[in-house]
Scaffold this motif. Structure first.
Motif, short mmCIF file in Angstrom:
data_model
loop_
_atom_site.label_atom_id
_atom_site.label_comp_id
_atom_site.label_asym_id
_atom_site.label_seq_id
_atom_site.Cartn_x
_atom_site.Cartn_y
_atom_site.Cartn_z
N ASN A 401 -3.22 -4.90 -0.68
CA ASN A 401 -2.35 -4.68 0.48
C ASN A 401 -1.27 -3.63 0.20
OD1 ASN A 401 -3.59 -6.66 2.18
ND2 ASN A 401 -2.59 -8.24 0.93
N SER A 403 0.40 -0.29 1.17
CA SER A 403 0.49 0.48 2.41
C SER A 403 0.56 1.97 2.12
CB SER A 403 1.72 0.04 3.21
OG SER A 403 2.89 0.29 2.45
N SER A 407 -5.42 5.01 6.78
CA SER A 407 -5.27 4.43 8.11
C SER A 407 -6.57 3.69 8.44
CB SER A 407 -5.01 5.51 9.16
OG SER A 407 -6.14 6.35 9.31
N THR A 576 5.28 -0.45 -3.92
CA THR A 576 4.54 -1.23 -2.93
C THR A 576 3.41 -2.03 -3.56
OG1 THR A 576 3.03 0.62 -2.50
CG2 THR A 576 5.01 0.46 -1.14
#
Length: 580
Positions: A401, A403, A407, A576
Motif C-alpha cells: 500500500n 502511494s 494510478s 510511505t
C-alpha cells in the motif's frame, strides 16, 4: 528374522514416496552467469552480454509439475532481470522477472534466485532478459515436457530439435536504445547466420534427419523487434502447439512468429535423400517501414546418407506479405480434448476496448527527432503511454500500500471514438490525441473475473502488427480481422468453441483481435507490445489482480531474499513504506 523383515518393509515404505514423487515432480536447478563474452556469428568480433557464455543461452528442461530454481549471478555491466515468458507463476508473481514491475533489477556484481513451480502447461516457452534491449542476446529455450508416463497428444517424435530465431547487430548493446532502433545487420538460426554472408558461410546450423522419421521442432522467435516467416524447402509442417498450448493439427508449408511467440511442429522426413534449406525470412507489416538488406538466414535439413551436395531452396513470400501472415495466425484452433485445455468462459465481467499503436511526444531540446511534426515517437494504449516506476516496483507498492507509484484508473476505452484505421488530423482535439499522456497506469481486476479485450490497431502514425504479450495468463483468441471492429458484424464470427490459446498475439496491421481470459492469478501483470523498440515508447499497461477469498488464492509476501536489493538501497526508509 522378523526384525529383518520389518527392516525391509520399513525401508521399502521409506523409498516408495520418494520414488513416486520423483516420477511426477522434481526440483530442477540451474546457475545463470551473466557476463560479457566475445562472439563472432557474423563478420567481426562483438562483445555481448550472455548467459554462461553462449548465444542462445542454455536450454532449461523441466516436466510439468516440477519446481525450477535458477540462481542468476550478474557479472555484466548492466542491470538485469530474467523473465520466464509464458510461465503462469501461479502464486509466485514475485518471480515473473519484470524490471520495476515485480522486482528491482539485479545490479552488476549482485545475484538473485528465481524459484517457482511449473504447473498446468506443456510445450515450448522461453526465458529472456526483461530490461530494454538485453534480450537481444540474453535468451534461451524453456521446454516443458509432460509428466513422466503421460504421452504427447500427437505421434511420438523420433527426436526433438530446438530452432531459435534471432536478430543480430554489429554494434554495442547500448546503441539499440536509440529511437528508433537501428536496423539489424543479420538474422540467426541457433546463433548462426548461415550462408547469407560469405564470412559465415561455414557457420550454419544443420539438422540431420533419418528418412521416414518424424521430428518435433520447437521453434522460438527470440528476435528483438522482427516478425519472421519460417519455411523448409519441399517439406510441410504439422503444427501441434502454440505458446505451450496444444492445438488441432494444422498442416502448412510456412510458419509465422511474432517476437515472443513459439510454435511446436512435426516435421516428417519424407523427401528423397538430400539437403534442404531451413530458412527464416523477415516479415514487415508497416507500410513504408525500412528494413535491412539481408532479410533471411539459412540452416540445413540434411538427410542421413545423402550424397548430393545440392541444396533445395524454399520459395519465400515477400517481406510485406500480410495475407500469408494473417492466414497462418488466424487458421489454427485449440485442442479441446488436450491436456490443460480450458473452455471459453461465457459470462464476461470486464469488457475493454483498447486502441493501440504509436503516438508522439515532445522532442527533447537540442535533439532532432524523426517523428511527425518533428516530435519523437511514443506508444499509445487508450491514449496512455506507460512510464516505468522509478522508486518502487509496482507489485511491492501494491502489496504494501505504497502511494504515488502508479494510478489504478486505466480506462476501459479510448477518450473518444474515431475512425481508428483511417485517422486524419482535422481538429485541434484530434491533434492532441496524437500525444498520449505519460502515466504508470494499471487496471484493477477482481479475482476470478472474466475479462474480454478488443484490441484495435490504429493508423494514427502507421498501421503495423503489434505482438501483445500478457504476463501470468494464457488467453483465448476468439477472433481477428482487418478494419475497425464492429460488434454488430463481428461478434457472431467469434469462436467460442475451440479457439487457439496463446500468451502473445500479433494484432493485424489496421485490424483487431478479441481476447478473453480469467483473472485467477493474484499479482501485478504487464500487458505490452513484445517488440523491444516499443517498450521505451510505452505500449504497456498493467493488470492488478486482487486476492481471492482464501489464503490459497492470495498473493503471498515476497521471499526474504527478494528484498535484499531494497535493504541495500535503503528504500525501506521511504516515509510511505508500510511494513507488512
Amino acid at each position: 528374522m522378523a526384525s529383518f523383515e520389518c527392516f525391509l518393509i520399513c525401508f521399502v515404505l521409506i523409498l516408495l514416496p520418494s520414488s513416486s514423487s520423483k516420477a511426477y515432480a522434481s526440483v530442477v536447478e540451474h546457475t545463470f552467469l551473466v557476463q560479457n563474452f566475445t562472439a563472432k556469428p557474423l563478420c567481426k568480433e562483438q562483445v555481448i552480454p550472455t548467459v554462461n557464455g553462449s548465444l542462445p543461452g542454455p536450454t532449461v528442461n523441466v516436466r510439468e509439475g516440477d519446481t525450477l530454481i535458477v540462481h542468476v549471478v550478474n557479472n555484466s555491466p548492466f542491470n538485469v532481470t530474467i523473465h520466464w515468458h509464458g510461465v503462469f507463476q501461479l502464486m509466485s508473481a514475485w518471480m515473473d522477472g519484470t524490471d520495476m514491475i515485480t522486482q528491482y533489477p539485479i545490479r552488476p556484481e549482485d545475484r538473485f534466485t528465481y524459484k517457482f513451480n511449473v504447473t498446468g502447461q506443456e510445450g515450448t516457452l522461453h526465458w529472456h532478459a526483461h530490461v530494454v534491449n538485453l534480450r537481444a542476446t540474453l535468451h534461451g529455450a524453456l521446454v516443458i515436457r509432460p509428466r513422466a508416463g503421460r504421452p504427447y497428444p500427437f505421434p511420438e517424435p523420433y527426436e526433438e530439435a530446438l530452432i531459435i530465431l534471432e536478430q543480430w547487430w554489429n554494434t554495442d548493446i547500448e546503441n539499440l536504445q536509440l529511437r528508433p532502433a537501428p536496423l539489424s545487420d543479420a538474422y540467426l538460426i541457433n546463433g548462426l547466420a548461415g550462408d547469407s554472408f560469405d564470412c559465415s558461410r561455414n557457420k550454419m546450423f544443420k539438422l540431420e534427419v533419418v528418412q521416414g522419421k518424424r521430428y518435433l521442432l520447437r521453434i522460438i522467435n527470440a528476435a528483438l523487434n522482427s516478425h519472421l516467416f519460417f519455411k523448409i524447402a519441399n517439406h510441410s509442417l504439422r503444427v501441434v502447439a502454440l505458446d505451450a498450448v496444444y492445438t488441432n493439427p494444422y498442416v502448412t508449408d510456412i510458419v509465422v512468429l511474432t517476437p515472443g511467440q513459439t510454435v511446436d511442429a512435426l516435421l516428417h522426413a519424407d523427401q528423397t535423400l538430400g539437403s534442404y534449406y531451413m530458412t527464416t525470412q523477415l516479415y514487415v507489416s508497416a507500410t513504408g517501414q525500412p528494413f535491412p538488406d539481408k532479410t533471411l538466414a539459412n540452416a540445413l535439413v540434411v538427410y542421413q546418407g545423402a550424397t548430393s551436395s545440392s541444396r533445395a531452396m524454399p520459395s519465400l513470400p515477400d517481406v510485406t506479405d500480410t495475407q500469408t501472415a494473417y492466414r497462418f495466425s488466424s487458421s489454427i484452433t485449440g485442442l479441446v480434448s488436450g491436456p490443460h485445455w480450458r473452455p471459453v468462459p461465457r459470462n464476461v465481467d470486464e469488457r475493454m476496448f483498447m486502441t493501440m499503436g504509436l503516438g508522439l511526444e515532445q522532442c527533447p531540446p537540442s535533439m532532432q527527432c524523426p517523428g511527425l511534426y518533428g516530435q519523437q515517437f511514443a506508444g499509445s494504449l487508450n491514449n496512455r503511454s506507460f512510464e516505468n516506476p522509478k522508486t518502487f516496483p509496482m507489485q511491492e507498492a501494491y502489496f504494501y500500500n505504497i502511494s504515488g507509484v502508479y494510478s489504478d484508473d486505466f480506462p476501459n476505452q479510448p477518450p473518444i471514438k474515431f475512425d481508428y484505421t483511417n485517422f486524419n488530423v482535422s481538429t485541434d482535439y484530434e491533434y492532441r490525441m496524437l500525444f498520449p499522456e505519460r502515466l504508470t497506469s494499471a487496471k484493477i481486476l477482481k479475482f476470478n473475473s472474466t475479462v474480454e479485450i478488443v484490441l484495435q490497431n490504429t493508423a494514427m502514425i502507421t498501421a503495423e502488427s503489434h505482438p501483445m504479450h500478457l504476463h501470468g495468463f494464457n488467453f483465448h483468441v476468439l477472433g481477428q480481422g482487418f478494419g475497425n471492429y464492429e460488434p454488430s458484424r463481428d461478434v457472431g464470427k467469434l469462436n467460442l468453441v475451440n479457439p487457439q490459446m496463446r500468451n502473445t498475439i500479433g494484432v493485424p496491421p489496421g485490424g483487431w483481435v478479441v481476447l478473453r481470459f480469467v483473472a485467477n492469478n493474484p499479482g501485478v501483470w504487464m500487458f505490452h507490445c513484445h517488440m523491444d523498440a516499443h517498450l521505451p515508447y510505452g505500449i504497456i499497461m498493467a493488470f492488478i489482480v486482487q486476492n481471492g477469498p482464501h489464503p490459497a488464492t492470495s498473493l503471498p509476501p515476497p521471499p526474504l531474499d527478494h528484498l535484499e536489493c531494497c535493504r541495500d538501497a535503503e528504500i525501506y526508509n521511504h516515509p510511505t513504506y508500510d511494513q507488512y
